[in-house]
Write an enzyme that holds these catalytic residues in place. Structure first.
Site, PDB file in Angstrom:
ATOM      1  N   LYS A 178      59.756  51.723 -64.413  1.00 47.54           N
ATOM      2  CA  LYS A 178      61.048  51.885 -65.099  1.00 47.54           C
ATOM      3  C   LYS A 178      62.206  51.891 -64.083  1.00 47.54           C
ATOM      4  O   LYS A 178      63.278  51.329 -64.337  1.00 47.54           O
ATOM      5  CB  LYS A 178      61.054  53.181 -65.917  1.00 47.54           C
ATOM      6  N   LYS A 246      71.953  58.110 -63.380  1.00 43.38           N
ATOM      7  CA  LYS A 246      70.776  58.941 -63.098  1.00 43.38           C
ATOM      8  C   LYS A 246      69.587  58.071 -62.688  1.00 43.38           C
ATOM      9  O   LYS A 246      68.884  58.350 -61.719  1.00 43.38           O
ATOM     10  CB  LYS A 246      70.455  59.751 -64.366  1.00 43.38           C
TER      11      LYS A 246
HETATM   12  P1  NAD Z   1      70.482  60.935 -75.815  1.00 43.54           P
HETATM   13  O1  NAD Z   1      71.306  61.792 -74.933  1.00 43.54           O
HETATM   14  O2  NAD Z   1      71.120  60.146 -76.910  1.00 43.54           O
HETATM   15  O3  NAD Z   1      69.305  61.808 -76.506  1.00 43.54           O
HETATM   16  C1  NAD Z   1      68.635  62.842 -75.871  1.00 43.54           C
HETATM   17  C2  NAD Z   1      68.327  63.920 -76.925  1.00 43.54           C
HETATM   18  O4  NAD Z   1      67.568  64.952 -76.295  1.00 43.54           O
HETATM   19  C3  NAD Z   1      69.578  64.563 -77.508  1.00 43.54           C
HETATM   20  O5  NAD Z   1      69.503  64.533 -78.916  1.00 43.54           O
HETATM   21  C4  NAD Z   1      69.538  66.010 -76.977  1.00 43.54           C
HETATM   22  O6  NAD Z   1      70.048  66.944 -77.907  1.00 43.54           O
HETATM   23  C5  NAD Z   1      68.047  66.206 -76.769  1.00 43.54           C
HETATM   24  N1  NAD Z   1      67.747  67.212 -75.763  1.00 43.54           N
HETATM   25  C6  NAD Z   1      68.240  67.316 -74.508  1.00 43.54           C
HETATM   26  N2  NAD Z   1      67.697  68.371 -73.874  1.00 43.54           N
HETATM   27  C7  NAD Z   1      66.833  68.948 -74.760  1.00 43.54           C
HETATM   28  C8  NAD Z   1      65.987  70.071 -74.710  1.00 43.54           C
HETATM   29  N3  NAD Z   1      65.905  70.820 -73.601  1.00 43.54           N
HETATM   30  N4  NAD Z   1      65.250  70.362 -75.801  1.00 43.54           N
HETATM   31  C9  NAD Z   1      65.318  69.611 -76.915  1.00 43.54           C
HETATM   32  N5  NAD Z   1      66.116  68.514 -77.030  1.00 43.54           N
HETATM   33  C10 NAD Z   1      66.862  68.217 -75.964  1.00 43.54           C
HETATM   34  O7  NAD Z   1      69.665  59.967 -74.828  1.00 43.54           O
HETATM   35  P2  NAD Z   1      68.929  58.576 -75.186  1.00 43.54           P
HETATM   36  O8  NAD Z   1      69.884  57.454 -74.985  1.00 43.54           O
HETATM   37  O9  NAD Z   1      68.200  58.719 -76.473  1.00 43.54           O
HETATM   38  O10 NAD Z   1      67.904  58.503 -73.949  1.00 43.54           O
HETATM   39  C11 NAD Z   1      66.720  59.301 -73.906  1.00 43.54           C
HETATM   40  C12 NAD Z   1      65.904  58.852 -72.693  1.00 43.54           C
HETATM   41  O11 NAD Z   1      65.555  57.462 -72.843  1.00 43.54           O
HETATM   42  C13 NAD Z   1      66.657  58.964 -71.354  1.00 43.54           C
HETATM   43  O12 NAD Z   1      65.767  59.331 -70.341  1.00 43.54           O
HETATM   44  C14 NAD Z   1      67.176  57.547 -71.130  1.00 43.54           C
HETATM   45  O13 NAD Z   1      67.393  57.285 -69.756  1.00 43.54           O
HETATM   46  C15 NAD Z   1      66.048  56.723 -71.725  1.00 43.54           C
HETATM   47  N6  NAD Z   1      66.408  55.387 -72.233  1.00 43.54           N
HETATM   48  C16 NAD Z   1      67.547  55.196 -72.973  1.00 43.54           C
HETATM   49  C17 NAD Z   1      67.854  53.912 -73.455  1.00 43.54           C
HETATM   50  C18 NAD Z   1      69.110  53.636 -74.264  1.00 43.54           C
HETATM   51  O14 NAD Z   1      69.450  52.447 -74.443  1.00 43.54           O
HETATM   52  N7  NAD Z   1      69.821  54.643 -74.784  1.00 43.54           N
HETATM   53  C19 NAD Z   1      66.995  52.851 -73.192  1.00 43.54           C
HETATM   54  C20 NAD Z   1      65.821  53.080 -72.471  1.00 43.54           C
HETATM   55  C21 NAD Z   1      65.535  54.364 -71.997  1.00 43.54           C
END
Ligand code: NAD
Length: 304
Positions: A178, A246
């Site tokens: 990744k 990050k």
């Molecule tokens: P986001 O910030 O939209 O969602 C993260 C969720 O986790 C939020 O709803 C938050 O409330 C929850 N959260 C955070 N800490 C928490 C805790 N301690 N307990 C319970 N819930 C908690 O982020 P995202 O865009 O959905 O990304 C999630 C992961 O996927 C990240 O690691 C990101 O790098 C990866 N990612 C994102 C994308 C994208 O296009 N958005 C694509 C590939 C990978």
């Protein structure tokens, strides 16, 4: 060991990615026991039907399921949910599988895998690529680190969320791949930004640049999916710039730990630093083009 057919599945982290991934599991017939830090996201899914059931904590999720998926922002969040107070760890035992699909440091993935194994349970690191569009469509690329038998057990779950599913190696290998993915995507955004600002400031319609580059060797998913929205300055996430920043930090520290020079990653990381300094951490990472616009004192949106 049998897979998880007919069993409830735990899902923790219901943000931009987690919600549509959970919906695709529900559409495949699974009941989901869900938990998230902010209640709004839980309520959104509960309102969609009885296949979603709320849990009171990560530990509660693990007590009610045999497979727990996490989709959280960063390494400290995964440590907190797995190893912290009310975390999933004490509820795990033989037969449990923890599948972390967040993008985190490979070293944290290895640490979590070790802690889970000490409980007699198993873990996979399975980060994804494909963005929110891929999450909604169920077409994510999933890069999986862990043991082959555990990957096999998780395969029906992965197939509900993704299309390209590759077992890339042992614990932490998914996160290493990744990091490689995020380098390629970030460098691609920088190249598309640089080309669009160059062409537009030199007097050419940027829409035409996107159109013709998309048919040649310069074609890329970034150009195809984001070229027009970059010109139009539509930066609603998608993927937040602070999450990509990050990920580049993870790539640089992984490179450092393995004595691999990554000069282009270092340079693009500085461009993401400029974006963060401008206070745009919550915008989509395609907003990288605004750093180029600021340097060139020219806005392509004005031309598009
Ligand atoms: P986001 O910030 O939209 O969602 C993260 C969720 O986790 C939020 O709803 C938050 O409330 C929850 N959260 C955070 N800490 C928490 C805790 N301690 N307990 C319970 N819930 C908690 O982020 P995202 O865009 O959905 O990304 C999630 C992961 O996927 C990240 O690691 C990101 O790098 C990866 N990612 C994102 C994308 C994208 O296009 N958005 C694509 C590939 C990978």
């Amino acid at each position: 060991m049998a897979d998880f057919e007919g069993m409830p599945i735990g899902f923790i982290g219901l943000g931009i990615m987690g919600k549509p991934m959970a919906r695709n599991l529900a559409a495949a017939g699974y009941t989901l026991v869900i938990y998230n830090r902010s209640q709004d996201d839980i309520d959104t899914l509960l309102a969609e039907g009885g296949q979603f059931q709320a849990a009171g904590s990560p530990c509660d999720v693990a007590e009610r399921t045999k497979a727990v998926i996490t989709m959280l922002p960063d390494s400290p969040d995964v440590r907190d949910v797995v190893l912290g107070d009310n975390g999933v760890l004490p509820a795990l035992g033989t037969g449990h599988l923890l599948i972390d699909m967040s993008t985190i440091a490979p070293a944290t993935a290895v640490e979590v895998n070790g802690a889970v194994r000490e409980r007699g349970a198993r873990a996979l690191d399975a980060p994804v690529s494909g963005g929110d569009k891929g999450a909604i469509a169920g077409t994510l690329s999933i890069m999986v680190g862990g043991d082959a038998e555990d990957v096999q057990r998780a395969m029906p779950l992965f197939e509900a969320m993704g299309k390209t599913i590759v077992h890339v190696g042992g614990a932490g290998a998914g996160q290493i791949v990744k990091a490689c993915n995020q380098v390629v995507v970030a460098v691609n955004y920088a190249a598309v930004s640089e080309a669009l600002v160059l062409g537009a400031k030199a007097g050419v319609d940027p829409d035409k640049i996107v159109q013709v580059l998309s048919g040649g060797l310069a074609a890329s998913r970034v150009l195809e999916l984001k070229g027009q929205t970059m010109i139009a300055h539509q930066f609603a996430p998608g993927f937040r710039t602070d999450l990509h920043r990050k990920d580049l930090g993870i790539a640089l520290s992984t490179a450092g730990a393995n004595s691999v020079p990554t000069p282009i990653t270092a340079l693009v990381t500085q461009l993401f630093e400029a974006l963060a300094a401008a206070g745009t951490g919550d915008l989509d990472h395609s907003a990288l083009v605004t750093v180029y616009e600021e340097m060139a004192k020219f806005t392509i949106g004005d031309m598009g």
